[in-house]
Design a protein around this motif. Structure first.
Motif, PDB file in Angstrom:
ATOM      1  N   LYS A 299      22.397 -31.026  19.221  1.00 42.08           N
ATOM      2  CA  LYS A 299      23.070 -30.146  18.271  1.00 42.08           C
ATOM      3  C   LYS A 299      22.821 -28.680  18.594  1.00 42.08           C
ATOM      4  CE  LYS A 299      22.619 -33.558  14.552  1.00 42.08           C
ATOM      5  NZ  LYS A 299      22.028 -33.856  13.217  1.00 42.08           N
ATOM      6  N   ASN A 300      21.666 -28.377  19.175  1.00 44.00           N
ATOM      7  CA  ASN A 300      21.331 -27.012  19.536  1.00 44.00           C
ATOM      8  C   ASN A 300      20.374 -27.047  20.725  1.00 44.00           C
ATOM      9  OD1 ASN A 300      18.665 -27.552  18.374  1.00 44.00           O
ATOM     10  ND2 ASN A 300      19.667 -27.273  16.385  1.00 44.00           N
ATOM     11  N   GLU A 301      19.968 -25.870  21.191  1.00 43.46           N
ATOM     12  CA  GLU A 301      19.105 -25.801  22.365  1.00 43.46           C
ATOM     13  C   GLU A 301      17.746 -26.466  22.125  1.00 43.46           C
ATOM     14  OE1 GLU A 301      18.821 -21.765  23.605  1.00 43.46           O
ATOM     15  OE2 GLU A 301      20.845 -21.721  24.441  1.00 43.46           O
ATOM     16  N   ARG A 302      17.196 -26.281  20.936  1.00 43.68           N
ATOM     17  CA  ARG A 302      15.899 -26.894  20.646  1.00 43.68           C
ATOM     18  C   ARG A 302      16.001 -28.418  20.707  1.00 43.68           C
ATOM     19  NH1 ARG A 302      12.938 -29.273  16.848  1.00 43.68           N
ATOM     20  NH2 ARG A 302      10.706 -28.747  16.675  1.00 43.68           N
ATOM     21  N   ASP A 303      17.086 -28.965  20.153  1.00 46.19           N
ATOM     22  CA  ASP A 303      17.296 -30.409  20.164  1.00 46.19           C
ATOM     23  C   ASP A 303      17.376 -30.926  21.603  1.00 46.19           C
ATOM     24  OD1 ASP A 303      17.692 -32.931  19.177  1.00 46.19           O
ATOM     25  OD2 ASP A 303      19.846 -32.701  18.899  1.00 46.19           O
TER      26      ASP A 303
END
Length: 534
Positions: A207-211
């Motif tokens: 969903k995002n860069e951290r994910d």
């Protein structure tokens, strides 16, 4: 961080060399960090001389800032190539993927072991190996691009503590953690790229860069051969070794990985001619647009042609590889432990209990509806089957009268087109067209009554296409004409049954019958030894 322009340098006698001009974007020209990265890229790649790395010719400064003069590459990157295949509902050939990955590994090995002109070792880590930075020219040559964030010995730019650089879905675990990098980090990125191109889905999409970073560190990785069964196990093993989370278990260097790809792929590898054939098939319109753009620089193209070319080159590159939905339990390697399912605790609060109750009721209702539909479906099968059996018995029990004047079968079917072997004279102009001889029907009575004639059967018209992959590669003839050399993609042929002559490395003639249907593509993938000799 930069914008690109097409430029050229000219000289006496019509000399002209096209280049790409790269300039820092106006809104970041005052950013000292971007300027240092720009200078790093110029300094690093200007010294490189490898066929699979895009070259830098010049670095200069104008009133509006720094610029790089780089090699002009007429081609498409891997994102654009996979997008073109997805639009055609085709899968990227595995031989294409493996050959591109092999060449990228050799380019990386050159950068990782680079020796400066002074003789001092000056290894360069790319740090951003991904589909967007790998191009294939229309001539089938692989080019690794964009060393803009590369880490080299003595680079001007220093990464600040607590920051990472690169494309998140393609970073190595040590890159995500901010550890010190070596060449094996780039090889992990190549493994990600290979896995995605072979299976047709993103590996660490989130969903995002951290994910995405969390998935790189923890998510199970399915074996490509389990996701796509036609992938050889040896190829799958190479990919999984590159994706080992412990860098000590990966390939020691890019050359070792390139050799492993060659050994596992064998005859599947595409050479540059085969890649060029595929690129011309996928990007005929964009190739024409590029030619128009180059002609505009020479003053031989009108403005309408140039506008059309720009629209074609700016067209949407999508669709892109989808996110992987099924995390299959892998076997061995880096992902031997299946993904843990989240533990469900007891519901808290009246609101939560009401939600659970509502969900249970909905599921029960859906289950009853599903049972009713399945019952109707099975009943329709039983009724249809009973009717079919009754109808079949009626047909089998019917009285069939024998033909009083049976005819002998012809030795060959005159409806099929006849093709000669290579070197033999061409057949008559009309021999390849389906023709039926008109013959009188037998008399109805013993007396000399009128006779009727069968109408002439019309020839089958139309065209279809043939995609033929033969391993090892072979020359293909239809009659005296050579159709090409395998792999061949979407070759247009007349409708009908075609007898093709296949000549492999052993020079033996093999015969392959291929049916071509109007408006359809006949796709065949065969081993040479499977085709009978003729």
């Amino acid at each position: 961080m930069a914008e690109l322009f097409l430029g050229f340098t000219s000289g006496p006698g019509g000399f002209r060399k096209y280049v790409v001009i790269k300039r820092i974007l106006p809104d970041v020209r005052d950013n000292a960090q971007f300027e240092r990265m720009f200078l790093d890229e110029a300094r690093i790649t200007a010294a490189f001389n490898h066929p699979n790395i895009a070259q830098v010719f010049d670095l200069g400064q104008e009133d509006d800032g720094l610029y790089l003069a780089m090699e002009f590459i007429a081609g498409q990157n891997l994102n654009q190539i996979t997008g073109a295949c997805l639009r055609r509902h085709e899968q990227l050939p595995i031989g294409f993927t493996l050959s591109v990955a092999r060449d990228v590994c050799m380019a990386l090995h050159y950068a990782h072991t680079f020796i400066a002109p002074s003789g001092e070792p000056s290894p360069v880590i790319h740090r951003d190996v991904a589909q967007k930075n790998i191009m294939v020219t229309y001539d089938g040559v692989v080019k690794l691009l964009d060393f803009g964030i590369a880490k080299a010995k003595g680079s001007l730019e220093r990464t600040s503590a607590g920051t990472v650089k690169g494309t998140t879905g393609y970073m190595s675990p040590e890159q995500v953690r901010g550890d010190k990098l070596d060449g094996r980090s780039d090889l992990f990125s190549v493994g990600v790229m290979m896995h995605e191109l072979i299976t047709g889905a993103r590996l660490f999409a989130g969903k995002n860069e951290r994910d995405e970073m969390v998935k790189i560190l923890e998510a199970p990785i399915p074996w490509p051969s389990h996701v796509t069964p036609h992938v050889p196990e040896a190829v799958s093993k190479v990919v999984m070794q590159a994706l080992e989370r412990s860098r000590e278990k990966r390939f020691a260097n890019g050359r070792d990985m390139a050799r492993a790809i060659e050994s596992a792929a064998g005859h599947l590898l595409m050479d540059s001619d085969h890649r060029a054939s595929m690129m011309k098939e996928l990007f005929a319109e964009r190739m024409a647009a590029t030619r128009s753009l180059l002609e505009s620089a020479e003053g031989t193209a009108n403005s309408a042609m140039v506008d059309k070319a720009k629209r074609a080159l700016r067209a949407d590159d999508g669709p892109y590889l989808p996110e992987r939905v099924d995390d299959s339990t892998p076997q061995g390697g880096v992902a031997s432990v299946p993904r843990k399912q989240p533990r469900r605790g007891p519901a808290k609060g009246a609101g939560r209990q009401a939600d659970v109750a509502d969900t249970a009721k909905t599921e029960a209702k859906d289950s009853r509806l599903s049972n009713v539909l399945w019952g109707l479906f099975l009943l329709s099968i039983l009724v249809g089957g009973a009717y079919g059996a009754w109808r079949l018995s009626q047909v089998l029990n019917a009285t069939v009268e024998a033909d009083p004047n049976p005819k002998e079968l012809q030795k060959f079917d005159s409806k099929l087109p006849v093709f000669r072997e290579p070197g033999m004279p061409e057949p008559d102009a009309g021999s390849a067209v389906a023709q039926v001889k008109v013959e009188p029907t037998p008399p109805v009575h013993e007396d000399k009554g009128p006779k009727t004639e069968r109408p002439t059967e019309a020839p089958v018209r139309g065209k279809g296409k043939l995609t033929l992959v033969v391993t090892p590669d072979a020359d293909v003839y239809r009659g005296k004409k050579k159709l090409g050399r395998t792999p061949m993609f979407n070759v247009t042929l007349p409708v009908g049954e075609h007898k093709l002559f296949i000549f492999g490395p052993d020079k033996k003639k093999r015969v392959l019958s291929v049916p071509i249907q109007p408006g359809k593509t006949e796709k065949l993938r065969l081993a040479l030894k499977e085709i009978p000799e003729g």
